[in-house]
Design an enzyme around this catalytic site. Structure first.
Site, PDB file in Angstrom:
ATOM      1  N   ASN A  13       0.947  -1.235  -0.081  1.00  0.00           N
ATOM      2  CA  ASN A  13       0.143  -0.147   0.318  1.00  0.00           C
ATOM      3  C   ASN A  13       0.995   1.242  -0.072  1.00  0.00           C
ATOM      4  O   ASN A  13       1.851   1.372   1.104  1.00  0.00           O
ATOM      5  CB  ASN A  13      -0.885  -0.161   1.333  1.00  0.00           C
ATOM      6  CG  ASN A  13      -2.135   0.429   1.112  1.00  0.00           C
ATOM      7  OD1 ASN A  13      -2.925   0.497   2.469  1.00  0.00           O
ATOM      8  ND2 ASN A  13      -2.777   0.810   0.101  1.00  0.00           N
ATOM      9  N   ASN A  66      -7.283  10.108  -0.073  1.00  0.00           N
ATOM     10  CA  ASN A  66      -7.256   8.875  -0.892  1.00  0.00           C
ATOM     11  C   ASN A  66      -6.574   9.511  -2.229  1.00  0.00           C
ATOM     12  O   ASN A  66      -6.582  10.608  -2.367  1.00  0.00           O
ATOM     13  CB  ASN A  66      -8.696   8.409  -1.305  1.00  0.00           C
ATOM     14  CG  ASN A  66      -9.366   8.037   0.025  1.00  0.00           C
ATOM     15  OD1 ASN A  66      -8.793   7.212   0.846  1.00  0.00           O
ATOM     16  ND2 ASN A  66     -10.684   8.289   0.455  1.00  0.00           N
ATOM     17  N   CYS A  75      -6.113   5.427   7.905  1.00  0.00           N
ATOM     18  CA  CYS A  75      -5.476   4.169   6.985  1.00  0.00           C
ATOM     19  C   CYS A  75      -4.606   3.350   7.688  1.00  0.00           C
ATOM     20  O   CYS A  75      -3.702   3.966   8.404  1.00  0.00           O
ATOM     21  CB  CYS A  75      -5.050   4.809   5.795  1.00  0.00           C
ATOM     22  SG  CYS A  75      -4.201   3.889   4.565  1.00  0.00           S
ATOM     23  N   ASN A  77      -2.421   0.832   7.017  1.00  0.00           N
ATOM     24  CA  ASN A  77      -1.076   0.663   6.531  1.00  0.00           C
ATOM     25  C   ASN A  77      -0.364   2.227   6.536  1.00  0.00           C
ATOM     26  O   ASN A  77       0.726   2.400   6.684  1.00  0.00           O
ATOM     27  CB  ASN A  77      -1.039   0.122   5.122  1.00  0.00           C
ATOM     28  CG  ASN A  77      -1.097  -1.253   5.206  1.00  0.00           C
ATOM     29  OD1 ASN A  77      -1.076  -1.916   5.858  1.00  0.00           O
ATOM     30  ND2 ASN A  77      -2.103  -1.666   4.049  1.00  0.00           N
ATOM     31  N   ASN A 181     -15.614   0.242   1.870  1.00  0.00           N
ATOM     32  CA  ASN A 181     -14.410  -0.589   1.414  1.00  0.00           C
ATOM     33  C   ASN A 181     -14.853  -2.162   1.509  1.00  0.00           C
ATOM     34  O   ASN A 181     -15.810  -2.453   2.225  1.00  0.00           O
ATOM     35  CB  ASN A 181     -13.298  -0.383   2.218  1.00  0.00           C
ATOM     36  CG  ASN A 181     -12.816   0.971   2.352  1.00  0.00           C
ATOM     37  OD1 ASN A 181     -11.897   1.438   1.542  1.00  0.00           O
ATOM     38  ND2 ASN A 181     -13.214   1.308   3.365  1.00  0.00           N
ATOM     39  N   ARG A 200     -12.389   2.022  -1.518  1.00  0.00           N
ATOM     40  CA  ARG A 200     -13.072   3.345  -1.466  1.00  0.00           C
ATOM     41  C   ARG A 200     -12.131   4.377  -1.714  1.00  0.00           C
ATOM     42  O   ARG A 200     -11.067   4.579  -0.965  1.00  0.00           O
ATOM     43  CB  ARG A 200     -14.293   3.371  -0.530  1.00  0.00           C
ATOM     44  CG  ARG A 200     -15.229   4.547  -0.536  1.00  0.00           C
ATOM     45  CD  ARG A 200     -16.088   4.846   0.691  1.00  0.00           C
ATOM     46  NE  ARG A 200     -15.054   5.142   1.861  1.00  0.00           N
ATOM     47  CZ  ARG A 200     -15.611   5.489   2.902  1.00  0.00           C
ATOM     48  NH1 ARG A 200     -16.855   5.636   3.237  1.00  0.00           N
ATOM     49  NH2 ARG A 200     -14.756   5.904   3.897  1.00  0.00           N
ATOM     50  N   CYS A 209      -4.723  -3.467   2.481  1.00  0.00           N
ATOM     51  CA  CYS A 209      -5.491  -2.406   3.229  1.00  0.00           C
ATOM     52  C   CYS A 209      -5.314  -2.739   4.679  1.00  0.00           C
ATOM     53  O   CYS A 209      -5.692  -3.705   5.395  1.00  0.00           O
ATOM     54  CB  CYS A 209      -6.803  -2.426   2.790  1.00  0.00           C
ATOM     55  SG  CYS A 209      -7.800  -1.291   3.550  1.00  0.00           S
ATOM     56  N   GLY A 210      -4.783  -1.781   5.671  1.00  0.00           N
ATOM     57  CA  GLY A 210      -4.670  -2.142   6.994  1.00  0.00           C
ATOM     58  C   GLY A 210      -6.021  -2.320   7.722  1.00  0.00           C
ATOM     59  O   GLY A 210      -5.999  -3.193   8.495  1.00  0.00           O
ATOM     60  N   THR A 211      -6.658  -1.279   7.644  1.00  0.00           N
ATOM     61  CA  THR A 211      -8.018  -1.323   8.244  1.00  0.00           C
ATOM     62  C   THR A 211      -8.992  -2.708   7.607  1.00  0.00           C
ATOM     63  O   THR A 211      -9.586  -3.111   8.259  1.00  0.00           O
ATOM     64  CB  THR A 211      -8.754   0.041   7.984  1.00  0.00           C
ATOM     65  OG1 THR A 211      -8.900   0.219   6.715  1.00  0.00           O
ATOM     66  CG2 THR A 211      -8.225   1.208   9.136  1.00  0.00           C
TER      67      THR A 211
END
Length: 271
Positions: A13, A66, A75, A77, A181, A200, A209-211
């Site tokens: 990412n 974004n 976010c 990452n 997302n 998203r 994607c960390g979250t």
């Protein structure tokens, strides 16, 4: 205006990081999108500005965008990369630091090139809801881990229709008005997942994607009996880890995300 930037990667990412402690950098959404464009700019999934904490609740603060120029609250990452960027840019020497995001205050701990962050308390957990799509009726779970995420479990992540189905769910009536997302999660073994994510604001698949992996791990704890910590392989091939405490009543606390945060290159660009 000439900007000095650092490019970083958190498990694939990637992000542009800018030092705006003096407040001189003011970017429009169009400028952010151009900087993040992979053919006409630096290329990144997002952009972060380092700014002072104005509330006194944390050591620092960020402004996160974004790649399409829209704001984002959190976010995972990006937060790990941001912590190492602060460390390098400010000469920070302590083993931990805090910074403010729109989702709340994040604490980062350093372990060499790996960083572990806490995430704000997840909320809005919904499990195994029936959602009608062009691919048929799917069981979709969802949770907000700083930003909203949907989670779909699949037998083979390699065969998941990440782009078409991710886009459909991202804009689906079920997740209006802000959308979501979308994560496609494959169980690989006890407490092990593989996850691919449609993000998203990027409007496509990212390498991590960390979250999103956090959302997938927490949903897996409810649907598949996973226990902390959970290991997650992302599309880049890197591995992230998610740990948490379960309160026994469907809630989570002390949610933490660990993984790599690497410097890629630095440079200057005229905008």
């Amino acid at each position: 205006m000439t900007l000095e930037f650092l490019k970083m990667s958190g498990a694939g990412n990637d992000f542009i990081l800018l030092d705006n402690r003096n407040g001189r950098i003011v970017l429009t959404p169009e400028q952010v999108a151009k900087l993040c464009h992979r053919q006409f700019g630096i290329g990144a999934d997002g952009l972060m500005l380092l700014v002072p904490s104005l509330t006194g609740k944390a050591d620092w603060a960020w402004r996160f965008y974004n790649s399409d120029g829209s704001d984002a609250a959190m976010c995972g990452n990006g937060a790990r990369c941001f912590a190492r960027y602060i460390q390098r840019t400010t000469g920070w020497t302590k083993p931990t630091m805090t910074f403010e995001t729109a989702a709340g205050v994040i604490t980062a701990e350093f372990q060499g090139e790996r960083v572990t962050i806490n995430l704000t308390a997840p909320h809005d957990l919904r499990l195994s809801e029936k959602v009608t799509t062009q691919a048929g009726v799917l069981e979709v779970s969802s949770i907000n881990t700083g930003v909203p995420h949907a989670v779909v479990f699949v037998e083979d992540a390699d065969k998941a229709m990440v782009q078409p189905l991710g886009s459909e769910l991202r804009w689906h009536e079920h997740f209006k008005p802000r959308g979501t997302n979308v994560n496609f999660a494959q169980v690989q073994g006890p407490n092990q997942l593989r996850v691919r994510t449609y993000e998203r604001g990027v409007e496509g698949e990212t390498l991590a994607c960390g979250t999103g992996v956090t959302a997938s791990a927490l949903v897996a704890s409810r649907l598949h009996g996973f226990t902390s910590p959970i290991r997650i392989q992302v599309q880049s091939g890197d591995e992230l880890s998610v740990s948490f405490r379960s309160d026994g009543q469907g809630g989570f606390s002390d949610v933490r995300l660990g993984g790599p945060a690497s410097f890629v290159f630095e440079g200057r660009i005229l905008i």
